[in-house]
Design a protein around this motif. Structure first.
Motif, short mmCIF file in Angstrom:
data_model
loop_
_atom_site.label_atom_id
_atom_site.label_comp_id
_atom_site.label_asym_id
_atom_site.label_seq_id
_atom_site.Cartn_x
_atom_site.Cartn_y
_atom_site.Cartn_z
N SER A 139 0.83 -1.20 0.00
CA SER A 139 0.00 0.00 0.00
C SER A 139 0.86 1.26 0.00
CB SER A 139 -0.90 0.01 1.24
OG SER A 139 -1.61 1.23 1.33
N HIS A 140 0.35 2.32 -0.60
CA HIS A 140 1.03 3.61 -0.57
C HIS A 140 0.72 4.37 0.72
CE1 HIS A 140 -2.97 4.57 -2.06
NE2 HIS A 140 -2.77 5.80 -1.64
N GLU A 141 -0.14 3.81 1.56
CA GLU A 141 -0.51 4.43 2.83
C GLU A 141 -0.04 3.55 3.99
OE1 GLU A 141 -4.72 4.95 2.95
OE2 GLU A 141 -4.75 6.32 1.25
N ASP A 142 0.28 4.17 5.14
CA ASP A 142 0.55 3.41 6.35
C ASP A 142 -0.73 2.69 6.75
OD1 ASP A 142 2.98 4.69 6.22
OD2 ASP A 142 2.63 5.98 7.95
N LEU A 143 -0.60 1.49 7.30
CA LEU A 143 -1.76 0.69 7.68
C LEU A 143 -1.68 0.32 9.15
CD1 LEU A 143 -1.77 -1.78 4.66
CD2 LEU A 143 -3.19 0.26 4.96
N GLU A 144 -2.83 0.29 9.81
CA GLU A 144 -2.89 -0.18 11.19
C GLU A 144 -3.39 -1.62 11.16
OE1 GLU A 144 -5.72 0.83 14.79
OE2 GLU A 144 -4.18 2.38 14.54
N PHE A 145 -2.78 -2.48 11.99
CA PHE A 145 -3.25 -3.85 12.11
C PHE A 145 -3.09 -4.28 13.56
CE2 PHE A 145 1.24 -4.31 11.44
CZ PHE A 145 1.60 -5.38 12.22
N LYS A 146 -3.84 -5.31 13.92
CA LYS A 146 -3.82 -5.83 15.28
C LYS A 146 -2.93 -7.06 15.32
CE LYS A 146 -6.90 -7.62 18.82
NZ LYS A 146 -8.26 -8.02 19.13
N LEU A 147 -1.97 -7.06 16.23
CA LEU A 147 -1.10 -8.22 16.41
C LEU A 147 -1.92 -9.40 16.92
CD1 LEU A 147 1.88 -6.35 18.04
CD2 LEU A 147 1.91 -7.50 15.83
N PRO A 148 -1.59 -10.61 16.52
CA PRO A 148 -2.35 -11.78 16.98
C PRO A 148 -2.34 -11.90 18.51
CG PRO A 148 -0.90 -12.38 15.17
CD PRO A 148 -0.53 -10.99 15.57
N ASP A 149 -3.46 -12.28 19.06
CA ASP A 149 -3.58 -12.55 20.49
C ASP A 149 -3.62 -14.06 20.64
OD1 ASP A 149 -3.91 -12.29 23.17
OD2 ASP A 149 -5.94 -11.50 23.09
N VAL A 150 -2.46 -14.64 20.90
CA VAL A 150 -2.29 -16.09 20.92
C VAL A 150 -2.15 -16.57 22.36
CG1 VAL A 150 -0.83 -17.97 20.10
CG2 VAL A 150 -1.11 -15.92 18.71
#
Length: 77
Positions: A32-43
């Protein structure tokens, strides 16, 4: 694109027949040309994730709790 490799998903055993285990690994790739937010896995059994490689910042070091949101820079891994 995200990839999760479960360290407790190994089927191999050691010489005494004990099941082998390793650390979990998450690889996140962004075109992507934009920064992205994501959630780290909760393991289960995971307290925190350690940043090993950041292609947007060679000197980056970070420890983040499992399940916490974080930011992936544009066009990075």
């Amino acid at each position: 694109l995200g990839l999760f490799l479960a360290g407790n998903g190994l089927k191999e055993t050691d010489e005494l027949g004990r099941r082998l285990q390793d650390e979990h690994l998450v690889l996140i790739l962004s075109s992507s040309h934009e920064d992205l937010e994501f959630k780290l896995p909760d393991v289960a059994g995971c307290d925190q994730w350690e940043l090993l490689i950041d292609t947007a910042d060679d000197g980056a070091e970070q420890m983040l709790p499992c399940g916490q949101p974080t930011r992936l820079m544009a066009r990075s891994a």
